[in-house]
Design an enzyme around this catalytic site. Structure first.
Site, PDB file in Angstrom:
ATOM      1  N   TYR A  49      -2.565  -1.240  10.349  1.00 20.06           N
ATOM      2  CA  TYR A  49      -2.273  -1.432   8.948  1.00 20.06           C
ATOM      3  C   TYR A  49      -1.097  -1.087   8.339  1.00 20.06           C
ATOM      4  O   TYR A  49      -0.453  -1.554   7.855  1.00 20.06           O
ATOM      5  CB  TYR A  49      -3.464  -0.526   8.421  1.00 20.06           C
ATOM      6  CG  TYR A  49      -3.883  -0.687   6.770  1.00 20.06           C
ATOM      7  CD1 TYR A  49      -4.413  -1.961   6.316  1.00 20.06           C
ATOM      8  CD2 TYR A  49      -3.081   0.182   6.027  1.00 20.06           C
ATOM      9  CE1 TYR A  49      -4.479  -2.050   4.976  1.00 20.06           C
ATOM     10  CE2 TYR A  49      -3.176   0.050   4.534  1.00 20.06           C
ATOM     11  CZ  TYR A  49      -3.886  -1.101   3.936  1.00 20.06           C
ATOM     12  OH  TYR A  49      -4.127  -1.178   2.651  1.00 20.06           O
TER      13      TYR A  49
ATOM     14  N   SER B 122       0.907  -1.239   0.072  1.00 21.69           N
ATOM     15  CA  SER B 122      -0.101   0.013  -0.030  1.00 21.69           C
ATOM     16  C   SER B 122       0.998   1.239  -0.090  1.00 21.69           C
ATOM     17  O   SER B 122       2.077   1.091   0.287  1.00 21.69           O
ATOM     18  CB  SER B 122      -0.932   0.107   1.278  1.00 21.69           C
ATOM     19  OG  SER B 122      -1.305   1.204   1.377  1.00 21.69           O
TER      20      SER B 122
HETATM   21  P1  NAD Z   1     -11.693  -6.025  -0.102  1.00 18.85           P
HETATM   22  O1  NAD Z   1     -12.309  -6.011   1.252  1.00 18.85           O
HETATM   23  O2  NAD Z   1     -12.308  -5.932  -1.208  1.00 18.85           O
HETATM   24  O3  NAD Z   1     -10.765  -7.550  -0.414  1.00 18.85           O
HETATM   25  C1  NAD Z   1     -10.096  -8.327   0.778  1.00 18.85           C
HETATM   26  C2  NAD Z   1     -10.273  -9.434   0.412  1.00 18.85           C
HETATM   27  O4  NAD Z   1      -9.409 -10.179   1.730  1.00 18.85           O
HETATM   28  C3  NAD Z   1     -11.583 -10.352   0.546  1.00 18.85           C
HETATM   29  O5  NAD Z   1     -11.477 -11.223  -0.563  1.00 18.85           O
HETATM   30  C4  NAD Z   1     -11.794 -10.884   1.811  1.00 18.85           C
HETATM   31  O6  NAD Z   1     -12.720 -11.981   1.919  1.00 18.85           O
HETATM   32  C5  NAD Z   1     -10.379 -11.234   2.276  1.00 18.85           C
HETATM   33  N1  NAD Z   1      -9.828 -11.757   3.521  1.00 18.85           N
HETATM   34  C6  NAD Z   1     -10.149 -10.780   4.704  1.00 18.85           C
HETATM   35  N2  NAD Z   1      -9.690 -11.581   5.567  1.00 18.85           N
HETATM   36  C7  NAD Z   1      -9.354 -12.801   5.443  1.00 18.85           C
HETATM   37  C8  NAD Z   1      -8.733 -13.911   5.988  1.00 18.85           C
HETATM   38  N3  NAD Z   1      -8.765 -14.149   7.546  1.00 18.85           N
HETATM   39  N4  NAD Z   1      -8.580 -14.925   5.478  1.00 18.85           N
HETATM   40  C9  NAD Z   1      -8.773 -14.925   4.001  1.00 18.85           C
HETATM   41  N5  NAD Z   1      -9.081 -13.931   3.279  1.00 18.85           N
HETATM   42  C10 NAD Z   1      -9.464 -12.882   3.885  1.00 18.85           C
HETATM   43  O7  NAD Z   1     -10.089  -5.262  -0.133  1.00 18.85           O
HETATM   44  P2  NAD Z   1      -9.230  -4.864  -1.045  1.00 18.85           P
HETATM   45  O8  NAD Z   1      -9.447  -3.208  -1.070  1.00 18.85           O
HETATM   46  O9  NAD Z   1      -9.584  -5.511  -2.245  1.00 18.85           O
HETATM   47  O10 NAD Z   1      -7.780  -5.061  -0.455  1.00 18.85           O
HETATM   48  C11 NAD Z   1      -7.174  -6.083  -1.121  1.00 18.85           C
HETATM   49  C12 NAD Z   1      -5.592  -5.720  -0.473  1.00 18.85           C
HETATM   50  O11 NAD Z   1      -5.393  -4.675  -1.136  1.00 18.85           O
HETATM   51  C13 NAD Z   1      -5.360  -5.507   0.819  1.00 18.85           C
HETATM   52  O12 NAD Z   1      -4.240  -5.978   1.283  1.00 18.85           O
HETATM   53  C14 NAD Z   1      -5.517  -4.111   1.074  1.00 18.85           C
HETATM   54  O13 NAD Z   1      -4.814  -3.667   2.364  1.00 18.85           O
HETATM   55  C15 NAD Z   1      -4.852  -3.753  -0.194  1.00 18.85           C
HETATM   56  N6  NAD Z   1      -4.861  -2.202  -0.353  1.00 18.85           N
HETATM   57  C16 NAD Z   1      -6.130  -1.824  -0.782  1.00 18.85           C
HETATM   58  C17 NAD Z   1      -6.377  -0.439  -1.022  1.00 18.85           C
HETATM   59  C18 NAD Z   1      -7.632   0.268  -1.262  1.00 18.85           C
HETATM   60  O14 NAD Z   1      -7.484   1.635  -1.455  1.00 18.85           O
HETATM   61  N7  NAD Z   1      -8.690  -0.337  -1.436  1.00 18.85           N
HETATM   62  C19 NAD Z   1      -5.112   0.525  -1.002  1.00 18.85           C
HETATM   63  C20 NAD Z   1      -3.801  -0.020  -0.875  1.00 18.85           C
HETATM   64  C21 NAD Z   1      -3.766  -1.595  -0.369  1.00 18.85           C
END
Ligand code: NAD
Length: 260
Positions: free
Chosen positions: A155, A142
């Protein structure tokens, strides 16, 4: 590009992970998807990937808080497809609170999912990749792998740790045809971002619109959310032969957020 290879994406029932799994399948990879959610919706996605991209897709319900389940998930992927060539550690959750109010169990859970899960998965996947002399490890970091924001202590700590894990692994596997990189997105419009708006409103005393404009998009020079497909395209590029010398890198895709 990835025909005959197999990819596993943790946290791929939603958001960025789902887009990455679909993009790797579009390149011909058989995929293992993982994450939580409605059973029927997950089965729909899995079957849809097989049908749309003419590949095999399996679903693993492994909980990224549980090391034994993570190791078993990697073994199953290797057994199902004969190899695991692309590992994307992507599962993540968010929690927003001042440090003195931050629940201890939330800290433990976020470090487990956001950092330790990647350690366990890489540890289990690297022997096979080394033996085959090819592998791609992609960790979803991130902007918070590089800079901090208040009220996101677990985080930011997990994501900084993930950047360190990535660099260390990259050095260890560099002569085996394996790369390890950290993709560092800014704000991508997914359920993870949507869900943190109420807590940020509370922590900062703002309205939802103020949170989006003055907290989230204020940091991003482009003033727009990044799309999941933009992040997936970067993951696909990292799997290409052209990217074989990119390793140990934190690759920002953040609309200029961390340039300021
Ligand atoms: P999201 O909530 O859409 O997806 C998260 C996924 O992780 C889901 O499939 C959920 O079921 C899974 N998950 C959560 N807990 C779990 C567990 N204990 N075991 C297995 N699976 C689990 O979120 P996203 O925004 O797509 O995030 C995905 C990644 O991207 C994360 O690592 C997040 O930190 C990172 N990220 C997101 C953003 C953003 O702005 N959305 C920015 C930077 C980084």
């Amino acid at each position: 590009m990835l025909k005959g290879k197999s990819a596993l994406v943790t946290g791929s029932t939603s958001g960025i992970g789902l887009a990455i799994a679909r993009a790797l399948a579009a390149e011909g990879a058989n995929v293992t998807i993982n994450g939580f959610g409605d059973k029927a919706a997950i089965e729909n996605e899995r079957a849809g990937i097989e049908k749309q991209f003419d590949v095999k897709a399996v679903y693993s319900p492994a909980d990224m808080c549980k090391p034994a389940e993570i190791a078993a998930m990697i073994r199953s992927a290797e057994e199902a497809f004969g190899s695991l060539d692309v590992l994307v550690n992507n599962a993540g959750i968010q929690y927003v609170a001042p440090i003195e109010e931050f629940p201890i169990e939330k800290w433990d859970e976020m470090i487990a999912i956001g950092l330790s899960a990647a350690f366990h998965a890489i540890r289990a996947a690297v022997p096979g990749m080394k033996a085959r002399k090819w592998g791609r490890i992609i960790n979803t970091g991130s902007g918070h792998s590089l800079v901090a924001s208040p009220f996101k202590v677990a985080y930011v700590s997990a994501k900084h740790g993930l950047a360190g894990l990535t660099k260390t692994v990259a050095l260890e596997v560099a002569t085996f045809g394996i790369t390890a990189n950290c993709i560092c997105p800014g704000y991508v419009w997914t359920p993870l971002v949507e869900k943190q708006i109420p807590d940020t409103m509370k922590a900062r005393g703002l309205t939802a619109e103020q949170v989006k404009r003055d907290v989230i998009l204020a940091a991003q020079a482009t003033r727009r959310f990044i799309t999941v497909d933009e992040v997936a395209a970067l993951a696909v590029y990292l799997c290409s032969d052209a990217a074989k010398s990119i390793t140990g890198a934190d690759l920002s895709i953040d609309g200029g957020w961390t340039a300021a």
